[in-house]
Design a protein around this motif. Sequence first.
Motif, PDB file in Angstrom:
ATOM      1  N   ALA A  96     -47.735 -15.237  46.680  1.00  0.00           N
ATOM      2  CA  ALA A  96     -49.179 -15.439  46.833  1.00  0.00           C
ATOM      3  C   ALA A  96     -49.477 -15.913  48.246  1.00  0.00           C
ATOM      4  CB  ALA A  96     -49.682 -16.465  45.809  1.00  0.00           C
ATOM      5  N   LYS A  97     -50.719 -15.729  48.640  1.00  0.00           N
ATOM      6  CA  LYS A  97     -51.187 -16.248  49.924  1.00  0.00           C
ATOM      7  C   LYS A  97     -51.814 -17.614  49.710  1.00  0.00           C
ATOM      8  CE  LYS A  97     -52.183 -11.852  52.275  1.00  0.00           C
ATOM      9  NZ  LYS A  97     -51.671 -10.936  51.234  1.00  0.00           N
ATOM     10  N   SER A  98     -51.762 -18.452  50.748  1.00  0.00           N
ATOM     11  CA  SER A  98     -52.406 -19.768  50.676  1.00  0.00           C
ATOM     12  C   SER A  98     -53.902 -19.624  50.938  1.00  0.00           C
ATOM     13  CB  SER A  98     -51.787 -20.714  51.707  1.00  0.00           C
ATOM     14  OG  SER A  98     -52.129 -20.306  53.024  1.00  0.00           O
ATOM     15  N   LEU A  99     -54.653 -20.659  50.581  1.00  0.00           N
ATOM     16  CA  LEU A  99     -56.084 -20.643  50.852  1.00  0.00           C
ATOM     17  C   LEU A  99     -56.359 -20.500  52.343  1.00  0.00           C
ATOM     18  CD1 LEU A  99     -57.481 -23.413  48.462  1.00  0.00           C
ATOM     19  CD2 LEU A  99     -57.569 -20.935  48.169  1.00  0.00           C
ATOM     20  N   GLU A 100     -55.515 -21.120  53.150  1.00  0.00           N
ATOM     21  CA  GLU A 100     -55.686 -21.032  54.601  1.00  0.00           C
ATOM     22  C   GLU A 100     -55.524 -19.585  55.075  1.00  0.00           C
ATOM     23  OE1 GLU A 100     -54.234 -23.725  58.305  1.00  0.00           O
ATOM     24  OE2 GLU A 100     -52.629 -22.859  57.075  1.00  0.00           O
ATOM     25  N   GLU A 101     -54.552 -18.878  54.519  1.00  0.00           N
ATOM     26  CA  GLU A 101     -54.328 -17.487  54.895  1.00  0.00           C
ATOM     27  C   GLU A 101     -55.498 -16.609  54.448  1.00  0.00           C
ATOM     28  OE1 GLU A 101     -49.538 -16.829  54.854  1.00  0.00           O
ATOM     29  OE2 GLU A 101     -50.497 -17.218  52.920  1.00  0.00           O
ATOM     30  N   ASN A 144     -51.221 -25.624  51.472  1.00  0.00           N
ATOM     31  CA  ASN A 144     -50.341 -25.999  50.360  1.00  0.00           C
ATOM     32  C   ASN A 144     -50.914 -25.600  49.006  1.00  0.00           C
ATOM     33  OD1 ASN A 144     -48.420 -27.124  52.056  1.00  0.00           O
ATOM     34  ND2 ASN A 144     -49.370 -29.155  52.002  1.00  0.00           N
ATOM     35  N   ILE A 145     -51.935 -24.757  49.003  1.00  0.00           N
ATOM     36  CA  ILE A 145     -52.540 -24.265  47.765  1.00  0.00           C
ATOM     37  C   ILE A 145     -52.476 -22.741  47.783  1.00  0.00           C
ATOM     38  CG2 ILE A 145     -54.650 -24.155  46.375  1.00  0.00           C
ATOM     39  CD1 ILE A 145     -55.471 -26.814  47.742  1.00  0.00           C
ATOM     40  N   LEU A 146     -51.820 -22.173  46.790  1.00  0.00           N
ATOM     41  CA  LEU A 146     -51.661 -20.725  46.706  1.00  0.00           C
ATOM     42  C   LEU A 146     -52.649 -20.148  45.703  1.00  0.00           C
ATOM     43  CD1 LEU A 146     -47.754 -20.413  46.666  1.00  0.00           C
ATOM     44  CD2 LEU A 146     -49.304 -20.579  48.628  1.00  0.00           C
ATOM     45  N   LEU A 147     -53.075 -18.911  45.977  1.00  0.00           N
ATOM     46  CA  LEU A 147     -54.052 -18.247  45.123  1.00  0.00           C
ATOM     47  C   LEU A 147     -53.597 -16.814  44.894  1.00  0.00           C
ATOM     48  CD1 LEU A 147     -56.796 -18.680  43.739  1.00  0.00           C
ATOM     49  CD2 LEU A 147     -57.898 -17.844  45.820  1.00  0.00           C
ATOM     50  N   VAL A 148     -53.536 -16.412  43.614  1.00  0.00           N
ATOM     51  CA  VAL A 148     -53.010 -15.096  43.274  1.00  0.00           C
ATOM     52  C   VAL A 148     -53.740 -14.554  42.044  1.00  0.00           C
ATOM     53  CG1 VAL A 148     -51.200 -15.934  41.738  1.00  0.00           C
ATOM     54  CG2 VAL A 148     -50.857 -13.789  42.967  1.00  0.00           C
ATOM     55  N   ASN A 149     -53.640 -13.224  41.851  1.00  0.00           N
ATOM     56  CA  ASN A 149     -54.132 -12.549  40.648  1.00  0.00           C
ATOM     57  C   ASN A 149     -55.635 -12.685  40.450  1.00  0.00           C
ATOM     58  OD1 ASN A 149     -51.511 -11.782  40.019  1.00  0.00           O
ATOM     59  ND2 ASN A 149     -51.142 -13.589  38.743  1.00  0.00           N
ATOM     60  N   ARG A 150     -56.392 -12.367  41.474  1.00  0.00           N
ATOM     61  CA  ARG A 150     -57.844 -12.363  41.328  1.00  0.00           C
ATOM     62  C   ARG A 150     -58.256 -11.193  40.438  1.00  0.00           C
ATOM     63  NH1 ARG A 150     -62.232 -11.869  46.277  1.00  0.00           N
ATOM     64  NH2 ARG A 150     -64.118 -12.214  45.034  1.00  0.00           N
ATOM     65  N   SER A 151     -59.141 -11.460  39.454  1.00  0.00           N
ATOM     66  CA  SER A 151     -59.576 -10.393  38.560  1.00  0.00           C
ATOM     67  C   SER A 151     -60.940 -10.739  37.983  1.00  0.00           C
ATOM     68  CB  SER A 151     -58.576 -10.205  37.412  1.00  0.00           C
ATOM     69  OG  SER A 151     -58.469 -11.387  36.645  1.00  0.00           O
ATOM     70  N   GLY A 152     -61.856  -9.765  37.982  1.00  0.00           N
ATOM     71  CA  GLY A 152     -63.174  -9.958  37.393  1.00  0.00           C
ATOM     72  C   GLY A 152     -63.900 -11.145  37.990  1.00  0.00           C
ATOM     73  N   GLY A 156     -58.709 -16.406  40.299  1.00  0.00           N
ATOM     74  CA  GLY A 156     -57.266 -16.195  40.338  1.00  0.00           C
ATOM     75  C   GLY A 156     -56.499 -17.443  39.937  1.00  0.00           C
ATOM     76  N   GLN A 157     -55.173 -17.294  39.831  1.00  0.00           N
ATOM     77  CA  GLN A 157     -54.314 -18.409  39.475  1.00  0.00           C
ATOM     78  C   GLN A 157     -54.087 -19.294  40.696  1.00  0.00           C
ATOM     79  OE1 GLN A 157     -52.998 -19.284  36.426  1.00  0.00           O
ATOM     80  NE2 GLN A 157     -52.254 -21.112  37.467  1.00  0.00           N
ATOM     81  N   VAL A 158     -54.236 -20.615  40.500  1.00  0.00           N
ATOM     82  CA  VAL A 158     -54.094 -21.578  41.594  1.00  0.00           C
ATOM     83  C   VAL A 158     -52.780 -22.339  41.427  1.00  0.00           C
ATOM     84  CG1 VAL A 158     -55.119 -23.587  42.734  1.00  0.00           C
ATOM     85  CG2 VAL A 158     -56.598 -21.804  41.769  1.00  0.00           C
TER      86      VAL A 158
END
Length: 528
Positions: A96-101, A144-152, A156-158
């Motif tokens: 996953a990418k971080s919020l900063e990314e 230091n916070i990752l975000l993945v699987n954005r849907s609808g 996404g998952q944090v």
Amino acid sequence: MGKQVLKKRYQIQKPLGKNGGRRTLLARDLQTQELVAIKLLVCGADFQWDDLKLFEREAQTLQSLSHPAIPRYLDYFKFQTSKTKGFALVQSYIKAKSLEEWVKLGRTFNQAEIKQIAKALLEILMYLHTQHPPVIHRDIQPSNILLVNRSGNSVGQVYLVNFGSVQTLAATEGSTIRIVRTYGYMPPEQFDGQVVPTSDLYSLGATLIYLVTGMHPADLPQQDWRIQLKSKNYLDSAFVDWLKWMTEPDLNNRLTSAKQSFKLLKQLLLIEEIYSVTKNIGVSKIRINNYRDKLEFIFSDFSGLEKMLRYLCMGLLFIFIIVNFSVLKAGVFMIINVFNWLFYGKFFMSLLNGLIGIFIVSFSFLIIGGIIKLFPKSTRLRIDPYKISLNHLPPSPRRAIWKLEFSQYSDTDSCIRHNIQIRAGRQVYKLPTEALTEREVNWIVSEISNLLELIITKYGNDVKVMVSPKHLKFGGKLWISIGTYFFLGSLFLFMIATVIIFISAKTFDKTFGNFIELIFFLLKAVFC
């Protein structure tokens, strides 16, 4: 390191990041064939023993934790190669990418998405802060916070990662704390070496402000250490106040725990959900003013089209009363005219006129009461740090509140009814719920319960009960009562006076008759 293998098990794939003497590598576990993340602490020229303490503490902390939004501990060992040596911490890999990314890539977050991220991170913090002893992350920031699987509609998952600065509350007592300097995200007390669970709240609030503004918190204007966050067009004022409360520099004025922050955020999410439901059916029948330890509900009696129709009816009835005002005057005249029988001997005719006059005047009061009843009214419940008040009911001290009652039942027409009562001492404050939806009622009960920290006492679930007709409320009740009592009282007094006058008529002398005639003349002059 190429395809180098550590501990004869972990095959290095590629580097993921580097920070001073620490490196993060992507590797494959040759036993499970799964990808893992390996953090290395290299014993180089800038190595310090404090670094090793933090690294070992991170490994021990991850080993003791089990949460789906925190990397899983897999292994810890020493390593040595031909070029370097050090310590390795193996944990589950999160692609996953971080919020900063994400922000640097140009992604923006709306208010609903920011609230979802805040809710997810507060759930993680509630888990960490309820450990024994409590675990304080100390380095919450966008990287230091990752975000993945954005849907609808889901953001996404944090995930919360990088526990390299983690500290337990027990370890902070009687020891020197190494300051982790992440300027802009670090709370003021951390500069003095003080670390408490609410320090993580400040860092989380600053992170959310970064998502709102797209700017590093240190680059935003500050006054007395307070980040000056201006309201955005897409942010409601309650959410802005919540962010300011999270980033309050004074520990005594900051939110007291992740649990409290989570409860307030849930209320904001529920308000947003209710408004999204009611915005298509007109103005909501309930408004709320909520700031910290103050709470105010405003219940409207009517809303939308109902108000328009009732205002129209009010106008028509007012026109009717003005045009027919002479009817009320005629009723008063007929009551006064009763005394004419003393002079003309028309007893039964005067009696009939008096009864008709009483009916006309009483009916007029009933019409006035009906008109006032049509005015849309509001019921206002206010709970502040000192007292609770509800419209005309006498206020009670807040400390006297001891019970919150909620009942749900169905009437003979199978309609679901709700009842909400707050007990403060002997005073009972009953809230109007007839015009509210079930979603709104449940939200009100939840919010009051959270504010007062009272357990909800429920009664009468799915109980069939007889419901009496609705009572007439508000200002109309006074005038309707006046009309009713005027009719009954006047009728009673009229009958007694008639009997007394009929029996005593032959004994009245001319002087008394003249006195009655004078009073009759004055009454006619005033009312007719």
